[in-house]
Design a protein around this motif. Structure first.
Motif, PDB file in Angstrom:
ATOM      1  N   UNK A 235      51.468  55.490  90.156  1.00 47.38           N
ATOM      2  CA  UNK A 235      52.317  55.322  88.982  1.00 47.38           C
ATOM      3  C   UNK A 235      53.056  56.605  88.622  1.00 47.38           C
ATOM      4  N   UNK A 236      52.548  57.753  89.089  1.00 43.98           N
ATOM      5  CA  UNK A 236      53.206  59.019  88.804  1.00 43.98           C
ATOM      6  C   UNK A 236      52.959  59.502  87.388  1.00 43.98           C
ATOM      7  N   UNK A 237      53.440  60.709  87.112  1.00 43.96           N
ATOM      8  CA  UNK A 237      53.311  61.285  85.770  1.00 43.96           C
ATOM      9  C   UNK A 237      54.523  61.003  84.902  1.00 43.96           C
ATOM     10  N   UNK A 238      55.676  60.823  85.544  1.00 40.79           N
ATOM     11  CA  UNK A 238      56.922  60.564  84.811  1.00 40.79           C
ATOM     12  C   UNK A 238      57.819  59.655  85.645  1.00 40.79           C
ATOM     13  N   UNK A 239      57.233  58.559  86.124  1.00 39.95           N
ATOM     14  CA  UNK A 239      57.958  57.565  86.911  1.00 39.95           C
ATOM     15  C   UNK A 239      57.853  56.208  86.215  1.00 39.95           C
ATOM     16  N   UNK A 240      58.821  55.351  86.460  1.00 37.48           N
ATOM     17  CA  UNK A 240      58.782  53.995  85.897  1.00 37.48           C
ATOM     18  C   UNK A 240      58.644  53.021  87.058  1.00 37.48           C
ATOM     19  N   UNK A 241      57.389  52.662  87.352  1.00 30.58           N
ATOM     20  CA  UNK A 241      57.075  51.728  88.429  1.00 30.58           C
ATOM     21  C   UNK A 241      56.644  50.412  87.788  1.00 30.58           C
ATOM     22  N   UNK A 242      57.360  49.348  88.082  1.00 30.40           N
ATOM     23  CA  UNK A 242      57.082  48.072  87.430  1.00 30.40           C
ATOM     24  C   UNK A 242      55.809  47.400  87.939  1.00 30.40           C
ATOM     25  N   UNK A 243      55.427  47.656  89.196  1.00 36.87           N
ATOM     26  CA  UNK A 243      54.388  46.820  89.793  1.00 36.87           C
ATOM     27  C   UNK A 243      53.863  47.455  91.078  1.00 36.87           C
TER      28      UNK A 243
ATOM     29  N   UNK B 288      51.630  48.812  75.693  1.00 45.27           N
ATOM     30  CA  UNK B 288      50.568  48.967  76.682  1.00 45.27           C
ATOM     31  C   UNK B 288      50.934  50.048  77.683  1.00 45.27           C
ATOM     32  N   UNK B 289      51.124  51.256  77.183  1.00 45.39           N
ATOM     33  CA  UNK B 289      51.707  52.331  77.987  1.00 45.39           C
ATOM     34  C   UNK B 289      50.732  53.001  78.932  1.00 45.39           C
ATOM     35  N   UNK B 290      49.400  52.842  78.714  1.00 42.44           N
ATOM     36  CA  UNK B 290      48.448  53.577  79.528  1.00 42.44           C
ATOM     37  C   UNK B 290      48.654  55.072  79.370  1.00 42.44           C
ATOM     38  N   UNK B 291      48.828  55.779  80.471  1.00 44.53           N
ATOM     39  CA  UNK B 291      49.054  57.231  80.422  1.00 44.53           C
ATOM     40  C   UNK B 291      50.523  57.575  80.187  1.00 44.53           C
ATOM     41  N   UNK B 292      51.359  56.576  79.977  1.00 46.27           N
ATOM     42  CA  UNK B 292      52.758  56.711  79.542  1.00 46.27           C
ATOM     43  C   UNK B 292      53.721  57.324  80.552  1.00 46.27           C
ATOM     44  N   UNK B 293      53.547  57.104  81.862  1.00 45.32           N
ATOM     45  CA  UNK B 293      54.548  57.633  82.804  1.00 45.32           C
ATOM     46  C   UNK B 293      55.916  56.984  82.632  1.00 45.32           C
ATOM     47  N   UNK B 294      55.945  55.696  82.272  1.00 46.95           N
ATOM     48  CA  UNK B 294      57.236  55.015  82.093  1.00 46.95           C
ATOM     49  C   UNK B 294      58.011  55.631  80.931  1.00 46.95           C
ATOM     50  N   UNK B 295      57.300  55.928  79.848  1.00 48.61           N
ATOM     51  CA  UNK B 295      57.980  56.527  78.692  1.00 48.61           C
ATOM     52  C   UNK B 295      58.498  57.920  79.017  1.00 48.61           C
TER      53      UNK B 295
END
Length: 272
Positions: free
Chosen positions: A45-53, A77-84
């Motif tokens: 998922x990365x630290x600052x990546x937006x992976x949908x699936x 439901x951000x989890x560790x928030x890499x998408x944000x």
């Protein structure tokens, strides 16, 4: 210790689960499992990546949210928030929400280590602590929606906090996956239960209390939840397994991905 050991998981069950029990179980599970989950899937998922699936569909390629620059975005439901963090890098103004203090603790640490600070809010997705019309966009990459007893309440809450015209995109396990065991190998290609059986899957402790809960909805159920909330369904994306991708993630694998979808991404918006 694993989450199962911390929570005293003793077995699995299938029974109805209400909203309160489901929320308690999810909060406890993700608090206990946060470190192990991120150790196993952090590089995916990365630290600052937006992976949908798990199929590896990136928002940078898919553009399901449209233009995010200058937009106020709620991640549910951000989890560790890499998408944000990725959204922040694109010029958006994200707010990352999760039920789990354990996940948000990890998110706060990653805010510091990446130098990308995003606001973090602890709350359940069925009761969003924001005013009406607070956001231009909302998103969720496998967060919250599969784990709540009444997902239509999530859809209604997102509708409420979106501004007219705002887009809401969420990714969940493809409902077809419910028929198969969580086995990425050949044994996971055999149908083991009915697609139409909506009885939740639970892991339970010795007293029968839920330590983990996941809820099933059919494709039709998901569509009805969206429509009942007053949202418009614009697209349903079923990512195909990319050629050359060998990564196994839970039940997702090249073997299964070549035969049937593991993810459904619903693209919706609030009408103007």
């Amino acid at each position: 210790m694993s989450a199962e050991e911390v929570l005293g998981t003793a077995g699995v069950a299938r029974r109805e689960v209400g909203a309160a029990e489901s929320e308690r179980a999810s909060r406890a599970w993700w608090d206990a499992d946060a470190a192990d989950y991120l150790a196993e899937h952090g590089r995916d998922i990365g630290d600052a990546e937006f992976v949908w699936c798990p199929e590896g569909l990136h928002e940078a390629d898919a553009g399901l949210l449209g233009d995010v620059r200058g937009r106020r975005v709620l991640e549910v439901g951000c989890g560790s928030a890499p998408c944000s963090r990725w959204l922040r890098r694109q010029g958006a103004e994200p707010v990352a929400l999760d039920l789990s203090a354990g996940m948000l603790t990890a998110a706060a640490a990653l805010n510091v280590s990446t130098g990308i600070d995003v606001p973090l809010v602890q709350a359940g997705a069925e009761h969003l602590p924001f005013a009406d019309g607070s956001f231009d966009l909302a998103c969720s990459a496998f967060g919250a929606v599969p784990f709540v007893a009444e997902p239509v309440r999530v859809m209604r809450e997102v509708h409420r906090v979106l501004r007219p015209g705002g887009r809401w995109v969420f990714a969940v396990n493809h409902p077809m996956r419910w028929m198969f065991s969580d086995d990425p190998g050949p044994d996971g290609l055999t149908v083991t239960q009915s697609y139409f059986d909506r009885t939740p899957y639970l892991e339970v402790d010795a007293a029968g209390r839920a330590t983990y809960v996941e809820h099933h909805r059919t494709i039709g159920d998901r569509v009805r939840d969206v429509v009942a909330a007053g949202l418009v369904l614009d697209d349903l994306v079923e990512p195909e397994w990319p050629e050359g991708r060998e990564r196994v993630w839970g039940q997702w694998s090249p073997l299964r991905g070549a035969l049937f979808p593991g993810t459904a991404v619903f693209v919706t918006h609030r009408p103007r």
